[in-house]
Write an enzyme that holds these catalytic residues in place. Structure first.
Site, short mmCIF file in Angstrom:
data_model
loop_
_atom_site.label_atom_id
_atom_site.label_comp_id
_atom_site.label_asym_id
_atom_site.label_seq_id
_atom_site.Cartn_x
_atom_site.Cartn_y
_atom_site.Cartn_z
N GLU A 13 42.94 33.87 38.17
CA GLU A 13 44.37 33.92 38.43
C GLU A 13 44.61 33.44 39.85
OE1 GLU A 13 45.86 34.88 35.77
OE2 GLU A 13 44.29 36.02 34.78
N CYS A 60 53.00 39.36 41.15
CA CYS A 60 52.05 38.75 40.24
C CYS A 60 52.52 38.91 38.79
CB CYS A 60 50.70 39.44 40.42
SG CYS A 60 49.43 38.82 39.33
N CYS A 63 49.40 41.30 36.90
CA CYS A 63 49.24 42.74 37.14
C CYS A 63 50.53 43.40 37.61
CB CYS A 63 48.12 43.00 38.13
SG CYS A 63 48.44 42.31 39.76
N HIS A 67 51.44 47.10 39.88
CA HIS A 67 52.34 47.19 41.03
C HIS A 67 53.48 48.15 40.75
CE1 HIS A 67 50.52 44.30 43.75
NE2 HIS A 67 50.27 43.53 42.70
N ARG A 431 41.89 44.94 38.61
CA ARG A 431 40.87 44.33 39.47
C ARG A 431 40.39 45.24 40.58
NH1 ARG A 431 44.22 41.57 37.18
NH2 ARG A 431 43.59 39.77 35.95
N SER A 454 42.22 42.02 45.02
CA SER A 454 41.57 40.75 45.35
C SER A 454 41.57 40.50 46.85
CB SER A 454 42.22 39.58 44.60
OG SER A 454 42.01 39.76 43.21
N CYS A 498 42.27 37.47 41.53
CA CYS A 498 43.66 37.07 41.33
C CYS A 498 44.27 36.79 42.68
CB CYS A 498 44.46 38.14 40.64
SG CYS A 498 46.22 37.71 40.69
N CYS A 501 49.10 36.59 43.68
CA CYS A 501 50.04 37.44 44.42
C CYS A 501 50.45 36.69 45.69
CB CYS A 501 49.34 38.75 44.75
SG CYS A 501 48.47 39.45 43.37
NI1 NFE Z 1 47.62 39.51 40.54
FE1 NFE Z 1 46.29 42.28 40.82
C1 NFE Z 1 45.26 43.23 39.76
C2 NFE Z 1 46.83 43.65 41.83
S1 NFE Z 1 45.35 41.38 42.50
S2 NFE Z 1 46.25 40.57 39.40
O1 NFE Z 1 44.61 43.74 39.03
O2 NFE Z 1 47.21 44.49 42.47
O3 NFE Z 1 43.72 41.68 42.51
#
Ligand code: NFE
Length: 519
Positions: A13, A60, A63, A67, A431, A454, A498, A501
């Site tokens: 991602e 994102c 995910c 958030h 993640r 990430s 990912c 973001c």
């Molecule tokens: Ni944009 Fe995420 C996840 C978050 S970034 S996918 O899982 O927070 O690693």
């Protein structure tokens, strides 16, 4: 000495560039660069704190659900209502998050990572009657095998019939992901960017109908996880045992914990959760998490230097795109000044080390069949195995939780918003450890900081020059053919990075910034 540049790395991602310096067939130095800027923190400044619930989900598209939970926990804590969330609200948040994680892990294994081990091109030799495989073969015969090619030509080892079965699973996994998204939407309203998770709980009220609809889909998902996903990961491990040695990384692990089992404890690092918070070493030495020890450093990031080494509550987002020596838009989060890996492997090892019986039993059962010890999981295939195993644990737990919902009961509590407050929301995204921090002044957001998983895993070097977790996992790897570095992408994808973001950096003069080689 050779230099390998992969930009962008595909089947992840977002936008990641990886550079490796190779000497004598071995990676001596590695750099991971996030090539996009995420400025959501700047957008939030001065807004109504409740806007963070909707705005941070736009970080994102993969995910957003994680958030939404992190933002809700953050605002709960700032508003002083963390211990007042009704039971239905707590359970619905767990079910919404769990549905997102199942969809995400199935997506990652089948549609992103498995193609490093499963040879789709082999379908040309297929002479059976499976309609899915026959139609993929027809595409192959017309030379239309995208998105499976172009690719690095790996050493594909899974024998024909098993290989083809896994190609068919690639297709059925789409259906499973759809069903998981439907489950999320039943209680969350929609996916992506659910509208039901709020500070104070969850706005939707479960009915017998929505509970039943959720339940039967979950049963089907559980069957897929038990009978297809986990066995397929074990099959890959059987044919690629060397990848249980490759990509070991920094071997320090951190987890914020996830899936609240109660809400009376307002300190999230001590709250009873399905997966608890903590740290672990590769030797499974568990440690208590102290969030005051988290700080971000920016010596090698495109941010002004005086925003470095700060706890997120004092965090700053001051882009400096021409900074010398910098090579990433990601900052470098560190815990006690040390490099830590986050993610499913961290969750499993932290909880195994801390004696979490659910995790211990599940992990021991899988490991007894493979002859591996839990600490041997620090590797490329260990990350895949941990991801599949936690999908099973989450799906099993959700079957229990969904039946605990009380139809017709509200999951939401009213509150008054303070004019001055600070808050912290900690959860596990697919993640890894995801943290949101807020400071409210005069009823407005004075500062909002997000550290995504990430950012931990793909971080560049820190102020002391310590490479980030992915960089450390790449260093020391032997590369068979520098023009075909499949070892590198297998390591990268095991982290499920990912970088989406982010927000694009625009060059209004339209000058080319990179030459892209897509593999
Ligand atoms: Ni944009 Fe995420 C996840 C978050 S970034 S996918 O899982 O927070 O690693």
């Amino acid at each position: 000495m050779g230099r390998i540049v992969i930009d962008p790395v595909t089947r992840i991602e977002g936008h990641l560039k990886v550079e490796a310096v190779v000497e004598g067939g071995e990676i001596k130095e590695a750099m991971s660069s996030g090539t996009l800027f995420r400025g959501l923190e700047l957008i939030l400044k001065g807004r109504d704190p409740r806007d963070a619930q909707g705005v941070t989900q736009r970080i994102c598209g993969v995910c957003p659900t994680s958030h939404s939970i992190a933002a809700a926990l953050n605002l709960d804590s700032a508003f002083g209502i963390a211990d007042r969330i009704p039971e239905n609200g707590r359970t619905l948040r767990n079910l919404i998050l769990g549905a997102a994680h199942i969809a995400d892990h199935v997506l990652h294994f089948y549609h992103l990572a498995a193609l490093d081990y499963v040879d789709v091109a082999e379908i040309a030799d297929y002479d059976g009657h499976n309609p899915t495989l026959r139609s993929i073969k027809a595409f192959a015969q017309r030379g239309e095998l995208a998105p499976f090619v172009p690719r690095y030509e790996g050493d594909y080892r899974v024998p024909g019939p098993t290989n083809r079965e896994m190609i068919a699973h690639y297709v059925s996994a789409f259906d499973i992901r759809r069903k998981a998204q439907e489950m999320l939407a039943l209680f969350g309203g929609k996916m992506p960017h659910n509208v039901a998770v709020l500070p104070g709980g969850v706005a939707s009220v479960p009915s017998v109908d929505s509970i039943t609809s959720f339940y039967w889909r979950l049963k089907e998902l559980k069957q897929f996880v038990d009978e297809v996903y986990l066995p397929d990961v074990l099959t890959v491990a059987q044919y690629y045992p060397d990848y249980l040695e490759v990509g070991r990384g920094c071997q320090r692990f951190l987890s914020y914990g996830s899936y609240d089992l109660e809400t009376s404890e307002t300190d999230l690092t001590r709250r009873e959760r399905l997966f608890q918070a903590g740290t672990a070493t590769a030797e499974l030495q568990a440690g208590q998490l102290d969030t005051s020890m988290i700080a971000e450093q920016v010596r090698y990031s495109w941010y002004s230097d005086d925003s470095g080494d700060r706890h997120p509550l004092q965090g700053a987002t001051e882009p400096h795109k021409d900074k010398p020596a910098a090579y990433s838009w990601l900052k470098a989060p560190r815990y006690e000044g040390q490099v830590y890996e986050v993610g499913p492997l961290a969750r499993m090892l932290v909880n195994y080390g801390a004696g979490n019986t659910v995790v211990r039993e599940a992990l021991d059962q899988v490991l007894s069949g493979t002859g591996l010890s839990a600490s041997a999981l620090c590797s490329v295939l260990g990350r895949h195995l941990a991801r599949a195993l936690e999908t099973k644990i989450v799906a099993d737990s959700m079957l229990d939780w969904v039946l605990k919902l009380t139809p017709g009961d509200s999951g939401y509590v009213e509150y008054e918003m303070p004019q001055e407050a600070t808050g912290m929301g900690l959860v596990e995204a697919s993640r890894g450890a995801l943290g949101h921090w807020i400071r409210i002044d005069e009823g407005r957001i004075a500062n909002y900081q997000v550290i995504t998983p990430s950012t931990w895993n793909i971080s560049p070097k820190d102020d002391r020059g310590q490479p980030g977790p992915l960089e450390q996992a790449l260093i020391g790897t032997r590369i068979r053919d520098e023009s075909n570095p499949f070892e590198i992408v297998r390591i990268v994808r095991s982290f499920d990075p990912c970088l989406a973001c982010s927000v694009h950096v625009l060059d209004l003069e339209r000058r080319p910034r990179y030459v892209l080689r897509v593999c």
